[in-house]
Every structure is written in C-alpha cells, then in structure tokens.
Scaffold this motif. Structure first.
Motif, PDB file in Angstrom:
ATOM      1  N   ARG A   1      21.144  13.914  47.835  1.00 57.32           N
ATOM      2  CA  ARG A   1      21.366  14.713  46.412  1.00 57.32           C
ATOM      3  C   ARG A   1      22.677  15.275  46.613  1.00 57.32           C
ATOM      4  O   ARG A   1      23.509  15.120  45.648  1.00 57.32           O
ATOM      5  CB  ARG A   1      20.341  15.877  46.473  1.00 57.32           C
ATOM      6  CG  ARG A   1      20.399  16.457  45.133  1.00 57.32           C
ATOM      7  CD  ARG A   1      20.024  15.915  43.919  1.00 57.32           C
ATOM      8  NE  ARG A   1      18.925  14.980  43.848  1.00 57.32           N
ATOM      9  CZ  ARG A   1      17.683  15.537  43.807  1.00 57.32           C
ATOM     10  NH1 ARG A   1      17.320  16.619  43.524  1.00 57.32           N
ATOM     11  NH2 ARG A   1      16.678  14.766  43.871  1.00 57.32           N
ATOM     12  N   TYR A   2      23.272  15.978  47.407  1.00 54.70           N
ATOM     13  CA  TYR A   2      24.540  16.271  47.391  1.00 54.70           C
ATOM     14  C   TYR A   2      25.498  15.569  47.385  1.00 54.70           C
ATOM     15  O   TYR A   2      26.806  15.474  46.997  1.00 54.70           O
ATOM     16  CB  TYR A   2      24.790  17.469  48.535  1.00 54.70           C
ATOM     17  CG  TYR A   2      24.021  18.680  48.172  1.00 54.70           C
ATOM     18  CD1 TYR A   2      23.372  18.976  46.895  1.00 54.70           C
ATOM     19  CD2 TYR A   2      23.642  19.591  49.124  1.00 54.70           C
ATOM     20  CE1 TYR A   2      22.773  20.234  46.773  1.00 54.70           C
ATOM     21  CE2 TYR A   2      23.006  20.787  48.867  1.00 54.70           C
ATOM     22  CZ  TYR A   2      22.279  20.762  47.802  1.00 54.70           C
ATOM     23  OH  TYR A   2      21.699  21.932  47.589  1.00 54.70           O
TER      24      TYR A   2
ATOM     25  N   ALA B   1      26.083  14.265  44.058  1.00 55.87           N
ATOM     26  CA  ALA B   1      26.555  15.405  43.141  1.00 55.87           C
ATOM     27  C   ALA B   1      27.958  15.611  43.463  1.00 55.87           C
ATOM     28  O   ALA B   1      28.717  15.780  42.470  1.00 55.87           O
ATOM     29  CB  ALA B   1      25.866  16.696  43.626  1.00 55.87           C
TER      30      ALA B   1
ATOM     31  N   SER C   1      29.869  12.874  41.822  1.00 53.05           N
ATOM     32  CA  SER C   1      29.664  13.001  40.216  1.00 53.05           C
ATOM     33  C   SER C   1      30.667  13.847  39.776  1.00 53.05           C
ATOM     34  O   SER C   1      31.396  13.685  38.556  1.00 53.05           O
ATOM     35  CB  SER C   1      28.111  13.347  40.057  1.00 53.05           C
ATOM     36  OG  SER C   1      28.006  13.173  38.649  1.00 53.05           O
ATOM     37  N   ASN C   2      30.820  15.105  40.394  1.00 53.03           N
ATOM     38  CA  ASN C   2      31.606  16.198  39.763  1.00 53.03           C
ATOM     39  C   ASN C   2      31.631  17.323  41.053  1.00 53.03           C
ATOM     40  O   ASN C   2      30.998  18.112  41.067  1.00 53.03           O
ATOM     41  CB  ASN C   2      31.217  16.858  38.595  1.00 53.03           C
ATOM     42  CG  ASN C   2      32.039  17.813  37.923  1.00 53.03           C
ATOM     43  OD1 ASN C   2      32.781  18.363  38.687  1.00 53.03           O
ATOM     44  ND2 ASN C   2      31.893  17.975  36.584  1.00 53.03           N
TER      45      ASN C   2
ATOM     46  N   ALA D   1      32.022  21.046  39.826  1.00 51.56           N
ATOM     47  CA  ALA D   1      30.647  21.409  39.067  1.00 51.56           C
ATOM     48  C   ALA D   1      29.870  21.794  40.302  1.00 51.56           C
ATOM     49  O   ALA D   1      28.999  22.793  40.207  1.00 51.56           O
ATOM     50  CB  ALA D   1      30.331  20.507  38.027  1.00 51.56           C
ATOM     51  N   THR D   2      29.792  21.038  41.278  1.00 47.24           N
ATOM     52  CA  THR D   2      28.813  21.073  42.451  1.00 47.24           C
ATOM     53  C   THR D   2      29.382  22.524  43.286  1.00 47.24           C
ATOM     54  O   THR D   2      28.396  23.397  43.715  1.00 47.24           O
ATOM     55  CB  THR D   2      29.003  19.921  43.394  1.00 47.24           C
ATOM     56  OG1 THR D   2      28.995  18.991  42.727  1.00 47.24           O
ATOM     57  CG2 THR D   2      27.771  19.959  44.571  1.00 47.24           C
TER      58      THR D   2
ATOM     59  N   SER E   1      28.173  25.322  41.332  1.00 48.18           N
ATOM     60  CA  SER E   1      26.810  25.669  41.450  1.00 48.18           C
ATOM     61  C   SER E   1      26.307  26.221  42.876  1.00 48.18           C
ATOM     62  O   SER E   1      25.134  26.371  42.880  1.00 48.18           O
ATOM     63  CB  SER E   1      25.907  24.281  41.078  1.00 48.18           C
ATOM     64  OG  SER E   1      26.413  23.705  40.218  1.00 48.18           O
TER      65      SER E   1
ATOM     66  N   VAL F   1      27.115  25.245  45.848  1.00 48.61           N
ATOM     67  CA  VAL F   1      26.924  24.073  47.104  1.00 48.61           C
ATOM     68  C   VAL F   1      28.049  24.207  48.201  1.00 48.61           C
ATOM     69  O   VAL F   1      29.080  24.317  47.639  1.00 48.61           O
ATOM     70  CB  VAL F   1      26.479  22.970  46.585  1.00 48.61           C
ATOM     71  CG1 VAL F   1      26.282  21.900  47.725  1.00 48.61           C
ATOM     72  CG2 VAL F   1      25.448  22.567  45.720  1.00 48.61           C
TER      73      VAL F   1
ATOM     74  N   SER G   1      31.291   7.951  31.581  1.00 52.69           N
ATOM     75  CA  SER G   1      31.491   8.935  32.808  1.00 52.69           C
ATOM     76  C   SER G   1      32.523   8.501  33.533  1.00 52.69           C
ATOM     77  O   SER G   1      32.803   9.148  34.758  1.00 52.69           O
ATOM     78  CB  SER G   1      30.065   8.968  33.474  1.00 52.69           C
ATOM     79  OG  SER G   1      29.573   7.872  33.900  1.00 52.69           O
TER      80      SER G   1
ATOM     81  N   LEU H   1      32.239  21.036  29.439  1.00 51.56           N
ATOM     82  CA  LEU H   1      30.825  21.066  30.381  1.00 51.56           C
ATOM     83  C   LEU H   1      30.941  20.802  31.907  1.00 51.56           C
ATOM     84  O   LEU H   1      32.014  20.294  32.387  1.00 51.56           O
ATOM     85  CB  LEU H   1      29.851  19.981  29.593  1.00 51.56           C
ATOM     86  CG  LEU H   1      29.633  19.929  28.403  1.00 51.56           C
ATOM     87  CD1 LEU H   1      29.153  18.717  27.906  1.00 51.56           C
ATOM     88  CD2 LEU H   1      28.826  21.141  28.193  1.00 51.56           C
ATOM     89  N   ASN H   2      30.224  21.541  32.510  1.00 55.59           N
ATOM     90  CA  ASN H   2      30.344  21.620  34.027  1.00 55.59           C
ATOM     91  C   ASN H   2      29.043  20.976  34.591  1.00 55.59           C
ATOM     92  O   ASN H   2      28.283  21.496  35.270  1.00 55.59           O
ATOM     93  CB  ASN H   2      30.495  22.825  34.567  1.00 55.59           C
ATOM     94  CG  ASN H   2      31.833  22.980  35.325  1.00 55.59           C
ATOM     95  OD1 ASN H   2      32.199  21.921  36.111  1.00 55.59           O
ATOM     96  ND2 ASN H   2      32.636  24.084  35.065  1.00 55.59           N
ATOM     97  N   LEU H   3      28.930  19.663  34.418  1.00 59.86           N
ATOM     98  CA  LEU H   3      27.901  18.978  34.826  1.00 59.86           C
ATOM     99  C   LEU H   3      28.001  17.713  35.735  1.00 59.86           C
ATOM    100  O   LEU H   3      29.115  17.290  35.946  1.00 59.86           O
ATOM    101  CB  LEU H   3      26.886  18.556  33.493  1.00 59.86           C
ATOM    102  CG  LEU H   3      26.462  19.388  32.699  1.00 59.86           C
ATOM    103  CD1 LEU H   3      25.947  18.965  31.466  1.00 59.86           C
ATOM    104  CD2 LEU H   3      25.228  20.244  33.483  1.00 59.86           C
ATOM    105  N   MET H   4      27.279  17.205  36.452  1.00 55.53           N
ATOM    106  CA  MET H   4      27.446  16.044  37.192  1.00 55.53           C
ATOM    107  C   MET H   4      26.708  14.919  36.420  1.00 55.53           C
ATOM    108  O   MET H   4      25.632  14.745  36.177  1.00 55.53           O
ATOM    109  CB  MET H   4      26.627  16.189  38.677  1.00 55.53           C
ATOM    110  CG  MET H   4      27.489  17.142  39.615  1.00 55.53           C
ATOM    111  SD  MET H   4      26.398  18.253  40.239  1.00 55.53           S
ATOM    112  CE  MET H   4      26.021  19.438  38.892  1.00 55.53           C
ATOM    113  N   PRO H   5      27.545  14.105  35.613  1.00 55.44           N
ATOM    114  CA  PRO H   5      27.216  13.054  34.760  1.00 55.44           C
ATOM    115  C   PRO H   5      26.025  11.871  35.475  1.00 55.44           C
ATOM    116  O   PRO H   5      25.188  11.610  34.881  1.00 55.44           O
ATOM    117  CB  PRO H   5      28.319  12.321  34.375  1.00 55.44           C
ATOM    118  CG  PRO H   5      29.546  12.717  35.333  1.00 55.44           C
ATOM    119  CD  PRO H   5      29.005  14.118  36.008  1.00 55.44           C
TER     120      PRO H   5
ATOM    121  N   ILE I   1      20.763  22.063  40.812  1.00 55.55           N
ATOM    122  CA  ILE I   1      21.677  21.766  41.849  1.00 55.55           C
ATOM    123  C   ILE I   1      21.853  23.001  42.715  1.00 55.55           C
ATOM    124  O   ILE I   1      22.299  24.066  42.244  1.00 55.55           O
ATOM    125  CB  ILE I   1      22.870  21.075  41.369  1.00 55.55           C
ATOM    126  CG1 ILE I   1      23.750  20.319  42.513  1.00 55.55           C
ATOM    127  CG2 ILE I   1      23.627  22.011  40.388  1.00 55.55           C
ATOM    128  CD1 ILE I   1      23.402  19.403  43.109  1.00 55.55           C
TER     129      ILE I   1
ATOM    130  N   LYS J   1      20.427  25.387  32.563  1.00 59.98           N
ATOM    131  CA  LYS J   1      20.796  25.687  33.920  1.00 59.98           C
ATOM    132  C   LYS J   1      21.306  27.348  33.667  1.00 59.98           C
ATOM    133  O   LYS J   1      20.781  27.970  34.711  1.00 59.98           O
ATOM    134  CB  LYS J   1      22.165  24.846  34.122  1.00 59.98           C
ATOM    135  CG  LYS J   1      22.534  24.972  35.513  1.00 59.98           C
ATOM    136  CD  LYS J   1      23.895  24.050  35.961  1.00 59.98           C
ATOM    137  CE  LYS J   1      24.461  24.353  37.044  1.00 59.98           C
ATOM    138  NZ  LYS J   1      25.654  23.565  37.434  1.00 59.98           N
TER     139      LYS J   1
END
Lengths: 337, 507
Positions: free
Chosen positions: A205-206, A209, A212-213, A216-217, A220, A222, A336, B90-94, B104, B157
C-alpha cells in the motif's frame, strides 16, 4: 463489495468499464504477447514445442524476470534501481566464495545469496533516504561499485563452486514438477508472493502511496523513509534470488556477467505497463513484459534474424509499448501524470 | 448552545526573510462554531493556518488548545491534538482509491500487522461516507474523480481523524453551488457535534450563510473580529482593503489613442476560462485584478498558447493570429513575463547577455550558426544602460543579481525580441519596495514609448497606480473593465468576488 453501490446495474457496468480502463495496459500487453507468440508459431511450428517454450523461452526469462519483480516495487515508488545487474554479479561471487570457504550446503548457500542481495538493496535505500540522493544517482554509484567489487573479490575469474555443493545445479535445472524447470517454478512462486505483498500488505500500500504523492503520504503520518528502505531491500532480495538461479544455470559465478541486465529488467517493467513516474504498476504486467522480450529474442533467433537486428526489434517494442500507454492515458483523460 | 473556548491564539507572529507574514495576530474558536478568516491575497490567512496545522513554526505568540498551552511542531502533532486541515491544494494520492486515501497511514491490519484488512477498510469508509452523506464509491480511483469529488475525499479524510478542530482552506473553490450546499450540510453537522470549524474563503457571500464570526486580517495584522449577524459584506470588504497607504498614486492622465493592438474575443479553456473578450490599445497599460484562482495567469497562458484554448480568437493589429504554441505568440510579437521568473523566465546560471538574447538568437547568429558575440554584448550593454540594470557587466551571472534587476533582464529580453505586446504577470513579486518604484517607472515608460502592456497583479495599489484601465476577473470570467478614474479598491473587490450562482464549475 456490491453493498457499497446504491444503484446496482449501473454501478456494475461502470465497475466493469472501470476495470477495463484500469486493466487495459495489462490486457494489451497480454494480447501482444499472444499475437507475437502466434506469429512465431505460424512461421516455425517448432517454436511452440514444450522443449523450446520451457527450456528456451521460460528458462531465459527467469533471471531478468526475478530482477524485474524487484525493480517493479522500486519503480512504483517513483524511483529507479540501476544497480540490480552488477549487484547480481556481486551477490553471485560473494555467495560462491562463502559457500566454498564455509563448506555450506545448498540451503545455506541460497540463504547467503538472498541475505547479501537484501543488504545491497538496503544500502541503496539508505543512500536515497539518509543522504537524500536521487535514486538514479545513488544506484548509478552502487552499480559501478558492485561491478568493481565483483571483479575484485573474484580476482577477475569465474568462481567455480557449484560442483562442490550437492544439489546446487538442480536449483535451476531440476524438476520438482516433471518437465517444468525449477527456475521457472521459482519465478512463478516469486511472482505470486510479490503480487500478494504489493496488493495485500502494508508495504505494498505504501509503495503505491509514495509513488502517487510522496508529500501527501508523509503528511498523512507515514514514515516514508523507512518504507522506502524496505522497498529497496525487497528489490535486493529478488536480485539475490536471481543471482542464485544464475549461478545454478551457469554452473559458476561470473563476475563480469550482469551489466546491462538492469536495463532489460527496467524494460520488462515498462513494457508491462508500470509507470516510470510512479504510483501504478503490477507484477503480472512485469512478468508479461519479461515474457514478451524473451519470446521476441527466442523467436527472432529461430527465424535466424541477426542478433544486431534483434536489438533493434526490442528497442522498437519498448517504444511502441510506452507510446501506446501514453495514448491510452491521454484518451482516458488521466491527468495524474 | 453552550460554547466553550476550544482554541485561542494570541500575539502570533511569523517572519519570513524580508516579509513580516503575521504580526501579533489574535484568533479564537469555540466549540460548535464556524469562524471565518478573511483577507486579501497575502493577508496572512494561509500562514496562520499552516502554523495551526504544524507546517510552519510561529516565531512568537501563544496557542491555547482546550485550556492548555500547546506546541505544534509538525503535522503529526496537529493530528494527534485533533486539528485537521483540508488544504487548498489537494493533498491526495491520485492512484489510490477513495478508501485507501482516507485511511492512509491508519490502515486496519490483520493480527501480525503485515496484511491489510481491506474489508474493514471498506466498511469503515462506507460508514464514514454515509455519516457525511457523501455520494462516493470507496473503490473509485481518486485521480479519476472530478476535482469536486476529490475535495469531498479530503473532507472525509479530515473528518475521519475525529478531531475537534477542522480547518477548511478555500473548500468551495472548485465546487458547484449544489456541492457547496452539500458541504454546508456537513459543516452544520460537524457544528452540531460540537466541533470547531475554521473557514477560509474568498467567497464573501458564503460567509453570511455558514459562519458565526468573521476575523479580518490585513497585511499580516489582525484587524477585527465581527459577529456575522451584526455585519455586512460591504463592511467586511472595507475592513479587508482599508489600508492606510490605500489612496495613493494614480497614473497621470495619459492620452491613449484608439488604435487597437490586441483583441481577444470569446476565449475559453477547458477548465476555468469562460468567454473572455477585451481590447488592448497602443500605449495602454491594462491591469488585471482578481483573487487567487480567478484565472488571470491561465488567461495569459492561453493567450500565449502555453495551454490549449477551447474557443476564442486573438487579433493583432487587425489580423487574426493562430497561436498554438508560445513560439507563435512570440513570433507575433507578444512577450510573457511569468510570475515565476526563476522557473519560466531566466537562466540563472547564465550571464546577462545570454539571457537578453535568448529569445532572439537567430538575429545574433552568423550564416554558419556561430553566435555574433560582439553584437550580442553590444545590444546587451545598451539594454543595461537603457533599463538601468545594476550589474558590474554584461558577463555577470543572473543568480548574482537582485530580484528587481533580474526582472529588468527579462524585460530586456522581450524588448530585444521587438515584442510590442508585453504581458507582465506579477511584475513586482519578490522585489523589494525600493526596486518596485523603478519597475513601475519602467512600465510607464514602455507604455509611453508605444508598447501595449497587460499587467496582472494581486496588489490592488499597484494595479491602481499603473493601469489606464482595469479588468477584473472572478472564477474564470471577466466581471468588468473599468477606467482608472472610476476605480477604487472597494469597486474592484466587489467585482472580484462576483461569483455568479448560475455558473457551474466544469466536471
């Protein structure tokens, strides 16, 4: 998870559409594999014989395939590992020397291989996270370092250790399942395990993540650096396994064999639909990518195309695969990337 | 509603090199309250929120949370305290799904801690989405959702942390009216649950609907806190803009001819810009005002061909020009000076000469492709003298020049290219006060020499000081063009916040 969707059929059909959209990369890759395979079979029926498929195509996919599995994780995080090829040579040499010096049996020998591989991978991870080096630079450095160390520790000579260890040659060549080389079995099991790690575990999962960003990870909560080291270590684990299979197939550890393998592994990952920009990718795609390359090389060889031209064809396939992926993405409006 | 103080900030200051972003700011929040923070661009709203959420550290001041003084050194600590933030960007993982994004870092795991419990993840997400009455599928990939739905994911979130304070930074900037109403419903339910909501928005008319109190910031200073029921939008606007230096200089009444150099008609793009038309006359400075995100930079980029247009024509000197990429615009004589000079305007590791001739290299190349070094240096020396660039020589590297002088080099580049339409995007951003005046004089001089100038600026005094006419944008539309003599900060602010209810954001 149909209890989630409130309007049944519409949601179902949109789910199918979403599935097709998401999986179209792998579907096309698989379709291309089938088309190429069929083409060679029609041209030369011997191509499809089990002897050629198992001994020629599948067997030659094992080493690159194992490395490519590891590299898939790294590339999904948005990183790259250029060191896998020469690291494999270094692991092979160290394993050979250790096995000889300590008179290890086959199982201990395998363990040494994967542990050394995992350590080399962790070093990459630490360079990237602690020294904050870009993955390209860090692994370029370790690629050269491993290349040199493999030659130094082996004294520029192949390490002939496999005949001393009972059963070492059957790691790759034996048949636990009749007519099915063990090396191919190892690749298959590795692919399944890797797939489970990628899709069912926290590490997987990580991996997505981070790719992807990353920011942001991190925000969050992590611990991104720690997980990145784990990803590079996992990549190293598969490199160690590849080294073990390689020595078993060749009957020795070759210190100068491995340079260039990293690019083939990366090519397999990319052909399999994993994005170099990170965030998306699959193990099955990578295996398909690796198969496409060995089917091509094997088939072109059977057609007696000069080796020089084989390179050109593989280059063209990489271009086509990535261009096709771009076109699809633009059409599906995926911004993206 | 019994309201206890949840959060209180007093005397908070924050300084960045050269800028006092916050100076002795006060703010407090009760439970069950929606408290808005408003102010112009650069008033310090985002800085204050970043301090609250642990992204920035305050230089001084005190934060009291639930009766105790607290330190918020990083985002984790803010989360632990129960302060959640919905970021403007936005602070998301697309690539991850809705459920994966929301949880997460806090995934449910099977015993052993290695394998993910996806079933529990989905059911927790479904529960949360139902509670918030959000129509989202937990398994959808976030990157494939509309921006509005992504915003909803951010909200879910933030709520999922079950904190006491939720900060929303421009949450409606990409929502349609219906979606905004849905958000307000969520906010009211949070309110009913006793949570405190900090609400930042440029859309002043929303404040009347949703907030209990409004705190106004201006230039990093605390102005006033008002009860929403006892104030009005005009009062809030005048508090926002009422700076002491406000009614300052205006341009001398220049006489500008009727010759139209650039005409833009019906220009739209895919995301934001809607049907924009205006004329630019010879020797005119046309200022573009608007709030952040109004679409001014997008308009400039669309004119330059840097981003695709979906409709509209551009006419130069009476002839329609097809601009598909920036080189077409430059060939037609339009130069763009980006707000981000370092990224889009300059080669910092090259010398002044290289930068000045960059857009005109063919002019300085001999038949065989060699650069005519002497003539390039000569032109550059002339430009240095003309624009009064302070540099020891034309060989100086750009990174060693000050912001103001770097800006002059960019201007020299476009003058060397013979552009007669120049688009300045935030021409004085990052330039210190003394050098600003010089840039202002230079712009005026260029206009007097017959150049036509579009100037995008977020600083209203700057717009008022330089522009012959002022175009105001809001939400991708042109909401008005006014003569300088008819303009003041209040009029501009009103146009800049004229969100029309009927306009829906593109999906």
């Amino acid at each position: 998870m149909s209890e989630v969707t409130n309007s049944g059929t519409k949601a179902e059909s949109s789910k199918v559409a979403a599935f097709v959209r998401r999986e179209i990369g792998r579907v096309t890759a698989l379709a291309s594999l089938v088309v190429i395979f069929t083409f060679f079979t029609v041209m030369r029926p011997v191509f499809a014989s089990w002897a050629n498929v198992s001994g020629g195509i599948l067997m030659s996919t094992t080493v690159i395939g194992l490395m490519a599995i590891g590299v898939t994780f790294v590339i999904i995080t948005g990183g790259i590992d250029l060191s896998v090829g020469t690291s494999m040579a270094l692991v092979a040499v160290i394993t050979g020397k250790t096995v000889m010096a300590m008179h290890l049996n086959v199982w201990s020998g395998i363990l040494v291989g994967v542990i050394v591989g995992t350590i080399l991978g962790s070093i990459n991870g630490l360079l990237i996270t602690i020294l904050k080096l870009p993955p390209f630079i860090a692994t370029l450095a370790t690629m050269k370092g491993a290349q040199g160390l493999a030659l130094i520790t082996s004294d520029l000579k192949p390490v002939l250790f496999t005949t001393d260890v009972k059963g070492w040659d059957s790691i790759a060549q034996g048949n636990i399942i009749p007519n099915f080389p063990n090396a191919v079995l190892i690749l298959l099991v590795s692919a399944i395990v890797a797939s489970i790690i990628l899709n069912k575990t926290v590490l997987g999962r990580y991996t997505f993540a981070i790719g992807s960003n990353t920011e942001a990870t991190k925000l969050s909560g992590v611990k991104v650096d720690r997980w990145l080291v784990a990803v590079y270590a996992l990549c190293g684990f598969f490199v160690g396994l590849a080294a073990v299979v390689m020595t078993s197939r060749l009957g020795s550890a070759q210190p100068d064999l491995g340079l260039g393998y990293e690019l083939e592994a990366i090519a397999a990952v990319i052909i399999g639909g994993t994005s170099l920009l990170g965030g998306k990718g699959t193990i099955s795609g990578t295996i398909i990518g690796a198969l496409i390359m060995s089917v091509l090389i094997n088939g072109l060889r059977i057609l007696e195309l000069q080796q020089e031209w084989q390179y050109v064809v593989v280059g063209a396939v990489i271009l086509l695969a990535v261009y096709g992926d771009n076109v699809r993405r633009r059409r599906s409006g995926d911004t993206s990337h | 509603m019994a309201s206890n103080q949840l959060l209180s900030l007093s005397g908070v200051s924050k300084e960045f090199p050269g800028v006092k972003a916050l100076n002795n700011v006060h703010f407090d929040l009760n439970d069950g309250e929606v408290h808005a923070i408003v102010g112009e661009n650069g008033a310090g709203k985002s800085t204050l929120m970043k301090i609250l959420s642990g992204i920035y550290k305050k230089d001084s001041g005190e934060i009291i949370y639930k009766g105790k003084p607290v330190n918020i050194p990083n985002p984790f600590e803010a989360q632990k305290l129960g302060i959640g933030i919905i970021h403007q960007e936005l602070n998301l993982m697309p690539h991850l799904t809705v459920a994966e994004n929301i949880f997460i870092g806090r995934e449910d795991r099977f015993p052993g801690g290695i394998f993910l419990n996806n079933k529990k993840l989905i059911s927790a997400t479904v529960e949360l989405l139902q509670e918030l009455e959000l129509n989202l599928n937990p398994n959808d990939i976030v990157g494939e959702l509309t921006i509005a739905k992504q915003q909803m994911v951010e909200i879910a979130k933030a709520v999922s942390y079950r904190g006491s304070v939720i900060i929303m930074d421009e949450p409606t900037s990409s929502l349609t009216p219906a979606e905004t109403d849905a958000l307000f419903k969520i906010i009211r339910s949070l309110q009913a649950a006793g949570k405190g909501v900090v609400y930042i928005s440029h859309r002043l008319e929303e404040l009347e609907k949703i907030t209990d109190r409004i705190t106004v910031l201006r230039d990093g200073e605390y102005v006033q806190t008002l009860k929403t029921s006892e104030t009005s939008i005009p009062e809030v606007i005048s508090l926002m803009v009422g700076r002491k230096v406000a009614q300052d200089q205006r341009p001398e009444n220049r006489v500008i001819g009727n010759e139209i150099v650039l005409r833009v008609e019906g220009l739209s793009d895919q995301n934001l810009l809607r049907d924009i038309s205006f004329d630019l006359r010879k020797g005119e400075i046309l200022g573009f005002a608007g709030l952040m995100g109004a679409g001014r930079t997008e308009l400039a980029r669309a004119i330059m061909g840097a981003d695709p247009k979906t409709a509209g024509t551009i006419t130069l000197h009476g002839n329609e020009v097809k601009i598909k990429q920036p080189s077409d615009a430059v060939a037609a004589g339009i130069g763009y000076l980006s707000e981000d000079r370092k990224r889009f305007g300059l080669l910092l590791n090259q010398d002044v000469t290289f930068n000045v001739i960059l857009s005109s290299i063919p002019r300085f190349a001999s038949k065989f492709g060699f650069l005519k070094v002497k003539s390039a240096a000569g032109i550059t020396r002339d430009a240095i003298a003309q624009l009064r660039v302070r540099t020891p020589s034309e060989r100086q590297f750009l990174k060693n020049l000050s912001g103001g002088n770097q800006q002059k080099v960019v201007i020299a580049k476009w003058l060397t290219r013979d552009c007669d339409v120049l688009i300045f995007d935030e021409p004085t951003r990052g330039i210190d006060v003394g050098a600003k005046d010089e840039i202002y004089r230079l712009l005026t001089k260029l206009a007097e020499e017959g150049k036509s100038i579009i100037m995008i600026s977020s600083e209203l005094p700057e717009v008022l000081r330089l522009s012959d006419r002022i175009a105001v944008m809001c939400d991708g539309r042109l909401t008005g063009i006014i003569e300088n003599k008819d303009a003041n900060q209040n009029v501009i602010m009103e146009l800049a916040t004229k969100f029309s209810e009927s306009v829906t954001t593109a999906n």
